[in-house]
Write an enzyme that holds these catalytic residues in place. Structure first.
Site, PDB file in Angstrom:
ATOM      1  N   GLU A  93       0.807  -1.207   0.000  1.00 61.08           N
ATOM      2  CA  GLU A  93       0.000   0.000   0.000  1.00 61.08           C
ATOM      3  C   GLU A  93       0.843   1.260   0.000  1.00 61.08           C
ATOM      4  O   GLU A  93       1.981   1.282   0.454  1.00 61.08           O
ATOM      5  CB  GLU A  93      -0.980  -0.013   1.172  1.00 61.08           C
ATOM      6  CG  GLU A  93      -0.344  -0.354   2.499  1.00 61.08           C
ATOM      7  CD  GLU A  93      -1.360  -0.395   3.627  1.00 61.08           C
ATOM      8  OE1 GLU A  93      -2.229  -1.286   3.605  1.00 61.08           O
ATOM      9  OE2 GLU A  93      -1.269   0.466   4.513  1.00 61.08           O
ATOM     10  N   CYS A 106       3.519   8.530   0.245  1.00 65.02           N
ATOM     11  CA  CYS A 106       4.141   7.670   1.257  1.00 65.02           C
ATOM     12  C   CYS A 106       4.234   6.270   0.674  1.00 65.02           C
ATOM     13  O   CYS A 106       3.217   5.684   0.296  1.00 65.02           O
ATOM     14  CB  CYS A 106       3.271   7.674   2.512  1.00 65.02           C
ATOM     15  SG  CYS A 106       3.816   6.500   3.764  1.00 65.02           S
ATOM     16  N   CYS A 113       6.636  -6.695   7.288  1.00 59.01           N
ATOM     17  CA  CYS A 113       7.771  -6.164   8.047  1.00 59.01           C
ATOM     18  C   CYS A 113       8.102  -7.162   9.151  1.00 59.01           C
ATOM     19  O   CYS A 113       7.234  -7.881   9.629  1.00 59.01           O
ATOM     20  CB  CYS A 113       7.379  -4.825   8.678  1.00 59.01           C
ATOM     21  SG  CYS A 113       8.729  -3.998   9.557  1.00 59.01           S
ATOM     22  N   CYS A 117       7.066  -3.882  15.847  1.00 64.41           N
ATOM     23  CA  CYS A 117       6.603  -2.784  16.718  1.00 64.41           C
ATOM     24  C   CYS A 117       5.154  -3.049  17.156  1.00 64.41           C
ATOM     25  O   CYS A 117       4.307  -3.431  16.353  1.00 64.41           O
ATOM     26  CB  CYS A 117       6.700  -1.442  15.996  1.00 64.41           C
ATOM     27  SG  CYS A 117       8.392  -1.017  15.520  1.00 64.41           S
ATOM     28  N   CYS A 120       1.981  -1.295  15.388  1.00 63.26           N
ATOM     29  CA  CYS A 120       1.972  -1.187  13.920  1.00 63.26           C
ATOM     30  C   CYS A 120       1.297  -2.393  13.275  1.00 63.26           C
ATOM     31  O   CYS A 120       1.611  -3.538  13.597  1.00 63.26           O
ATOM     32  CB  CYS A 120       3.411  -1.056  13.428  1.00 63.26           C
ATOM     33  SG  CYS A 120       3.530  -0.898  11.639  1.00 63.26           S
ATOM     34  N   GLY A 160       7.022  -1.718   6.096  1.00 58.38           N
ATOM     35  CA  GLY A 160       8.393  -2.189   5.955  1.00 58.38           C
ATOM     36  C   GLY A 160       9.408  -1.304   6.634  1.00 58.38           C
ATOM     37  O   GLY A 160       9.136  -0.153   6.967  1.00 58.38           O
ATOM     38  N   GLU A 161      10.589  -1.880   6.855  1.00 60.80           N
ATOM     39  CA  GLU A 161      11.704  -1.134   7.442  1.00 60.80           C
ATOM     40  C   GLU A 161      12.720  -0.889   6.317  1.00 60.80           C
ATOM     41  O   GLU A 161      13.401  -1.824   5.876  1.00 60.80           O
ATOM     42  CB  GLU A 161      12.305  -1.945   8.603  1.00 60.80           C
ATOM     43  CG  GLU A 161      13.653  -1.448   9.090  1.00 60.80           C
ATOM     44  CD  GLU A 161      13.701   0.047   9.406  1.00 60.80           C
ATOM     45  OE1 GLU A 161      12.797   0.562  10.088  1.00 60.80           O
ATOM     46  OE2 GLU A 161      14.639   0.712   8.935  1.00 60.80           O
ATOM     47  N   SER A 192      12.240   6.895   6.906  1.00 64.12           N
ATOM     48  CA  SER A 192      12.000   6.683   8.339  1.00 64.12           C
ATOM     49  C   SER A 192      12.492   5.302   8.742  1.00 64.12           C
ATOM     50  O   SER A 192      12.258   4.313   8.047  1.00 64.12           O
ATOM     51  CB  SER A 192      10.499   6.807   8.603  1.00 64.12           C
ATOM     52  OG  SER A 192      10.219   6.614   9.967  1.00 64.12           O
ATOM     53  N   SER A 215      12.214   6.647  14.400  1.00 66.41           N
ATOM     54  CA  SER A 215      11.028   6.346  15.197  1.00 66.41           C
ATOM     55  C   SER A 215      11.481   6.075  16.618  1.00 66.41           C
ATOM     56  O   SER A 215      11.944   4.989  16.935  1.00 66.41           O
ATOM     57  CB  SER A 215      10.307   5.130  14.609  1.00 66.41           C
ATOM     58  OG  SER A 215       9.938   5.409  13.280  1.00 66.41           O
ATOM     59  N   HIS A 217       9.689   7.157  19.886  1.00 65.03           N
ATOM     60  CA  HIS A 217       8.466   6.707  20.562  1.00 65.03           C
ATOM     61  C   HIS A 217       8.557   6.495  22.074  1.00 65.03           C
ATOM     62  O   HIS A 217       7.530   6.225  22.710  1.00 65.03           O
ATOM     63  CB  HIS A 217       7.885   5.433  19.940  1.00 65.03           C
ATOM     64  CG  HIS A 217       7.588   5.534  18.472  1.00 65.03           C
ATOM     65  ND1 HIS A 217       7.106   6.681  17.872  1.00 65.03           N
ATOM     66  CD2 HIS A 217       7.706   4.622  17.461  1.00 65.03           C
ATOM     67  CE1 HIS A 217       6.942   6.462  16.571  1.00 65.03           C
ATOM     68  NE2 HIS A 217       7.304   5.243  16.305  1.00 65.03           N
ATOM     69  N   CYS A 334      -0.623   2.388   8.885  1.00 65.45           N
ATOM     70  CA  CYS A 334       0.245   1.521   8.078  1.00 65.45           C
ATOM     71  C   CYS A 334      -0.222   0.075   8.094  1.00 65.45           C
ATOM     72  O   CYS A 334      -0.365  -0.525   9.143  1.00 65.45           O
ATOM     73  CB  CYS A 334       1.663   1.497   8.626  1.00 65.45           C
ATOM     74  SG  CYS A 334       2.327   3.072   9.025  1.00 65.45           S
TER      75      CYS A 334
HETATM   76  N1  SAH Z   1       9.881   1.001   9.605  1.00 63.70           N
HETATM   77  C1  SAH Z   1      10.055   2.424   9.518  1.00 63.70           C
HETATM   78  C2  SAH Z   1       9.098   3.115   8.564  1.00 63.70           C
HETATM   79  C3  SAH Z   1       7.666   2.676   8.504  1.00 63.70           C
HETATM   80  S1  SAH Z   1       6.578   3.176   9.793  1.00 63.70           S
HETATM   81  C4  SAH Z   1       9.978   3.037  10.899  1.00 63.70           C
HETATM   82  O1  SAH Z   1       9.788   2.308  11.863  1.00 63.70           O
HETATM   83  O2  SAH Z   1      10.193   4.237  11.027  1.00 63.70           O
HETATM   84  C5  SAH Z   1       6.430   4.917   9.690  1.00 63.70           C
HETATM   85  C6  SAH Z   1       6.121   5.561  11.016  1.00 63.70           C
HETATM   86  O3  SAH Z   1       4.797   5.256  11.450  1.00 63.70           O
HETATM   87  C7  SAH Z   1       7.042   5.110  12.129  1.00 63.70           C
HETATM   88  O4  SAH Z   1       7.395   6.203  12.925  1.00 63.70           O
HETATM   89  C8  SAH Z   1       6.164   4.145  12.897  1.00 63.70           C
HETATM   90  O5  SAH Z   1       6.630   3.931  14.191  1.00 63.70           O
HETATM   91  C9  SAH Z   1       4.825   4.825  12.803  1.00 63.70           C
HETATM   92  N2  SAH Z   1       3.650   4.009  13.047  1.00 63.70           N
HETATM   93  C10 SAH Z   1       3.424   2.725  12.712  1.00 63.70           C
HETATM   94  N3  SAH Z   1       2.198   2.332  13.111  1.00 63.70           N
HETATM   95  C11 SAH Z   1       1.635   3.392  13.705  1.00 63.70           C
HETATM   96  C12 SAH Z   1       0.367   3.622  14.308  1.00 63.70           C
HETATM   97  N4  SAH Z   1      -0.545   2.655  14.397  1.00 63.70           N
HETATM   98  N5  SAH Z   1       0.134   4.850  14.829  1.00 63.70           N
HETATM   99  C13 SAH Z   1       1.057   5.830  14.738  1.00 63.70           C
HETATM  100  N6  SAH Z   1       2.261   5.683  14.161  1.00 63.70           N
HETATM  101  C14 SAH Z   1       2.549   4.473  13.661  1.00 63.70           C
END
Ligand code: SAH
Length: 351
Positions: A93, A106, A113, A117, A120, A160-161, A192, A215, A217, A334
């Site tokens: 997506e 985006c 992935c 996390c 996610c 994905g990362e 990111s 990221s 958090h 995501c």
């Molecule tokens: N893997 C990479 C990029 C993809 S996620 C990363 O971790 O940065 C892009 C961003 O969205 C990251 O900051 C991730 O932590 C955040 N993210 C993922 N799921 C989320 C959610 N449900 N609510 C808010 N942010 C989220």
């Protein structure tokens, strides 16, 4: 026989290929321009290449144009969420967002992935596979074709990362920003990462003028470990050191992403602890109330608490923005849309 993936190839590689095919090197430049500037999806469109060459290319090579599997358009702000069907049946997506400064897309860097996390949706089913550079580019091109507009900004923040697929990411960054290729300024590109420390350092060595977003958090390792498995591999201290290195090497100010989860990482003491980590750094903090997913218990921080968190950081001179929530009426977290399609839960062409 597997066809050659032309869209993932840099110009010198196409020149070599054309040499092997007995074609003149300047023909490689013409093909490259058809793919990346004129955005051709079929060899038949490439009218300055001979009929014979077009036929031979079609037999041995592919341009990997995507089919749209689903598209949702927000009634609130015009944000569009696309699900694309890949040639092997995987679904990924991408999101189109309209801003005053242009159109931002985006993109995903992997199907699924493996980072795990907690908040996610992309990681719930694990990693299916890496995307090729061409598949990263095609997300932008397919959206341009569908929306009839040029994309000016790219964020690699979909599923994905990206640093878990570093080679293809770097190839993608070359192709998308090449002035004879995709032509998108590196300054308009953000990647990111959840914080793969060695790969952050390697990316710094590439000296791209792109923005790196980390990221974060959580303001301490114990809390971060409850949210992000990567925190078991690298401490915040060593991660921030790698980010400082990225800034030193590239001159690009770091972005730190902080998704606010109610009662988990959004208390005033968390804001103060975060201030302690970032104070004095030339950086930017993005606060994002977490987008709840049904598989997890996390809920988003309410607006007054988000504001309080922001003010606490600002007191120490840290640049902070609260990420505007676009596409709130579509599956914008995501990985949500991809999963729903794979489970057959999505209605077609919801507009
Ligand atoms: N893997 C990479 C990029 C993809 S996620 C990363 O971790 O940065 C892009 C961003 O969205 C990251 O900051 C991730 O932590 C955040 N993210 C993922 N799921 C989320 C959610 N449900 N609510 C808010 N942010 C989220």
């Amino acid at each position: 026989m597997k066809k050659i993936d032309l869209k993932s190839m840099e110009l010198p590689e196409i020149k070599t290929l054309f040499g092997e095919m007995g074609e003149k090197p300047f023909r490689a430049g013409q093909l490259y321009s058809w793919i990346h500037q004129k955005k051709a999806t079929e060899f038949q469109q490439m009218t300055n290449l001979s009929e014979d060459l077009r036929r031979r290319l079609a037999e041995t090579c592919e341009l990997s144009a995507f089919q749209i599997a689903d598209r949702q358009i927000s009634k609130l702000d015009g944000t569009r969420k696309y699900a694309f069907l890949l040639s092997d049946g995987n679904i990924i997506e991408s999101v189109y967002m309209k801003y005053r400064h242009g159109i931002s897309v985006c993109i995903s860097s992997q199907a699924g992935c493996r980072m795990g996390c907690r908040f996610c949706a992309s990681t719930l089913d694990g990693l299916a596979r890496n995307l090729t550079a061409g598949e990263m580019l095609e997300q932008i091109d397919a959206i341009e074709r569908d929306a009839g507009e040029r994309v000016s900004h790219v964020v690699v923040m979909g599923s994905g990362e990206p640093l878990d697929n570093k080679e293809n990411l770097i190839r993608f960054l070359h192709l998308v920003s090449d002035e004879n290729g995709g032509g998108i300024s590196q300054r308009n590109i953000t990647v990111s990462t959840c914080g793969l420390v060695p790969e952050i350092r390697e990316l710094a060595g590439e000296k791209f003028a792109i923005t790196l977003a980390l990221s974060l958090h959580a303001p301490n390792d114990a809390l971060r470990r409850t949210m992000m498995p990567i925190a078991n591999r690298y401490t915040i201290a060593e991660t921030l050191k790698a980010c400082d290195f990225y800034f030193e090497q590239t001159g690009r100010r770091m972005s730190y992403e902080y998704s606010l989860v109610r009662g988990v990482n959004d208390r005033p003491e968390h804001a103060r602890e975060l201030t302690g980590l970032l104070k004095g750094k030339n950086c930017h903090v993005n606060l994002i109330p977490v987008n709840p997913i049904k598989e997890r218990e996390y809920r988003e921080t309410m607006a007054p608490d988000v504001d309080r968190f922001k003010k606490e950081l600002e007191k120490s001179g840290i640049n902070v923005t609260i990420r505007r929530r676009l596409g709130a009426d579509i599956d914008s977290a995501c990985g949500q849309l991809r999963r729903r399609i794979q489970r057959g839960e999505v209605r077609k062409e919801a507009e």
